[in-house]
Design a protein around this motif. Structure first.
Motif, PDB file in Angstrom:
ATOM      1  N   ILE A  49       0.836  -1.193   0.000  1.00  0.00           N
ATOM      2  CA  ILE A  49       0.000   0.000   0.000  1.00  0.00           C
ATOM      3  C   ILE A  49       0.872   1.244   0.000  1.00  0.00           C
ATOM      4  N   THR A  50       0.416   2.243  -0.722  1.00  0.00           N
ATOM      5  CA  THR A  50       0.958   3.598  -0.687  1.00  0.00           C
ATOM      6  C   THR A  50      -0.235   4.523  -0.538  1.00  0.00           C
ATOM      7  N   GLY A  81       4.656  -1.634   3.072  1.00  0.00           N
ATOM      8  CA  GLY A  81       4.364  -0.206   2.924  1.00  0.00           C
ATOM      9  C   GLY A  81       5.386   0.421   2.005  1.00  0.00           C
ATOM     10  N   LYS A  82       4.897   1.205   1.045  1.00  0.00           N
ATOM     11  CA  LYS A  82       5.784   1.831   0.067  1.00  0.00           C
ATOM     12  C   LYS A  82       5.558   3.335   0.067  1.00  0.00           C
ATOM     13  N   VAL A  83       6.621   4.089   0.172  1.00  0.00           N
ATOM     14  CA  VAL A  83       6.676   5.546   0.052  1.00  0.00           C
ATOM     15  C   VAL A  83       5.972   6.258   1.203  1.00  0.00           C
ATOM     16  N   ALA A  84       4.662   6.085   1.345  1.00  0.00           N
ATOM     17  CA  ALA A  84       3.894   6.750   2.406  1.00  0.00           C
ATOM     18  C   ALA A  84       2.815   5.805   2.915  1.00  0.00           C
ATOM     19  N   VAL A  85       2.791   5.621   4.217  1.00  0.00           N
ATOM     20  CA  VAL A  85       1.734   4.848   4.867  1.00  0.00           C
ATOM     21  C   VAL A  85       1.207   5.734   5.984  1.00  0.00           C
ATOM     22  N   TYR A  86       0.268   6.576   5.621  1.00  0.00           N
ATOM     23  CA  TYR A  86      -0.242   7.579   6.532  1.00  0.00           C
ATOM     24  C   TYR A  86      -1.623   7.177   7.038  1.00  0.00           C
ATOM     25  N   PHE A  92      -4.717   0.107   8.470  1.00  0.00           N
ATOM     26  CA  PHE A  92      -4.691  -1.155   7.726  1.00  0.00           C
ATOM     27  C   PHE A  92      -3.473  -1.986   8.127  1.00  0.00           C
ATOM     28  N   MET A  93      -2.317  -1.354   8.230  1.00  0.00           N
ATOM     29  CA  MET A  93      -1.088  -2.052   8.606  1.00  0.00           C
ATOM     30  C   MET A  93      -1.244  -2.764   9.944  1.00  0.00           C
ATOM     31  N   SER A  94      -2.017  -2.177  10.854  1.00  0.00           N
ATOM     32  CA  SER A  94      -2.152  -2.743  12.199  1.00  0.00           C
ATOM     33  C   SER A  94      -2.806  -4.120  12.192  1.00  0.00           C
ATOM     34  N   ARG A 105      12.685   1.258   1.650  1.00  0.00           N
ATOM     35  CA  ARG A 105      13.559   2.358   2.070  1.00  0.00           C
ATOM     36  C   ARG A 105      12.934   3.695   1.711  1.00  0.00           C
ATOM     37  N   GLY A 106      13.039   4.638   2.617  1.00  0.00           N
ATOM     38  CA  GLY A 106      12.523   5.977   2.372  1.00  0.00           C
ATOM     39  C   GLY A 106      11.038   6.139   2.685  1.00  0.00           C
ATOM     40  N   THR A 107      10.376   5.071   3.050  1.00  0.00           N
ATOM     41  CA  THR A 107       8.950   5.146   3.382  1.00  0.00           C
ATOM     42  C   THR A 107       8.782   5.835   4.730  1.00  0.00           C
ATOM     43  N   ARG A 108       7.682   6.549   4.861  1.00  0.00           N
ATOM     44  CA  ARG A 108       7.327   7.196   6.125  1.00  0.00           C
ATOM     45  C   ARG A 108       5.968   6.669   6.581  1.00  0.00           C
ATOM     46  N   LEU A 109       5.877   6.415   7.864  1.00  0.00           N
ATOM     47  CA  LEU A 109       4.587   6.182   8.506  1.00  0.00           C
ATOM     48  C   LEU A 109       4.143   7.508   9.090  1.00  0.00           C
TER      49      LEU A 109
END
Length: 190
Positions: A49-50, A81-86, A92-94, A105-109
């Motif tokens: 997901i992004t 998670g890719k790039v942004a997981v806001y 969803f990640m939980s 690499r470089g992804t932000r939560l």
């Protein structure tokens, strides 16, 4: 110096079976369900997901589908998670255990409190107005309970205490991939 590349340790993550991007909403949920129906039925299921966020209830609904798949079939499910997981993406990640979560690499939560945008109109007989106020208060209180359930799910199995997330979420907590790994929120960064 180039950071170590762990991707070769997780070859399944190179080709996710389900790829989601954009706003977490009813359209994403429908897309998710369609991709789930067409995904292989054997072996680990990889979901990427992004997203910059969206509807937390749609994130919870997709997560529930993942949980039910895992519980009723015993199938391994992996999160990428890719790039942004806001926001709703982190909700969803939980649904995935921390040892089944990965970030590129470089992804932000980004974790934050649920938001409410509402207006309250007090118009009518005075005897009816306390019920209007109580209903809005109950909505807020129940939303806080749901938020805290989600926060507990995000940090379950990690080194982040629930209280820390609850405190940091008030001002949009951005977490870089490597920090997320170091905090135990994800297994690894690829």
């Amino acid at each position: 110096m180039t950071p170590p590349n762990n991707a070769s340790n997780y070859p399944l993550l190179a080709r996710p079976h389900i790829q989601l991007h954009g706003t977490v909403d009813g359209l994403m949920y429908a897309n998710f369900q369609g991709q789930m129906a067409n995904a292989p039925t054997e072996g680990a299921l990889v979901v990427s997901i992004t997203t910059l966020g969206g509807d937390p209830e749609m994130g919870r609904a997709m997560g529930d589908d993942i949980r039910l798949l895992r519980e009723y079939t015993g199938r391994e499910t992996l999160f990428l998670g890719k790039v942004a997981v806001y926001s709703a993406g982190a909700t969803f990640m939980s649904a995935f255990p921390v040892d089944k979560r990965f970030l590129t690499r470089g992804t932000r939560l980004m974790l934050h409190e649920r938001q409410m945008h509402s207006q309250l109109s007090l118009d009518g007989a005075l005897t009816a107005l306390p019920a209007v106020l109580k209903a809005k208060l109950h909505e807020i209180e129940e939303s806080i309970v749901i938020q805290e359930e989600g926060f507990r799910a995000i940090v379950a199995g990690s080194r982040v205490p629930f209280e820390t997330l609850r405190e940091r979420a008030t001002s949009n907590w951005y977490i870089e991939a490597e920090e997320a790994r170091d905090l135990g929120l994800v297994l690894d960064v690829i």
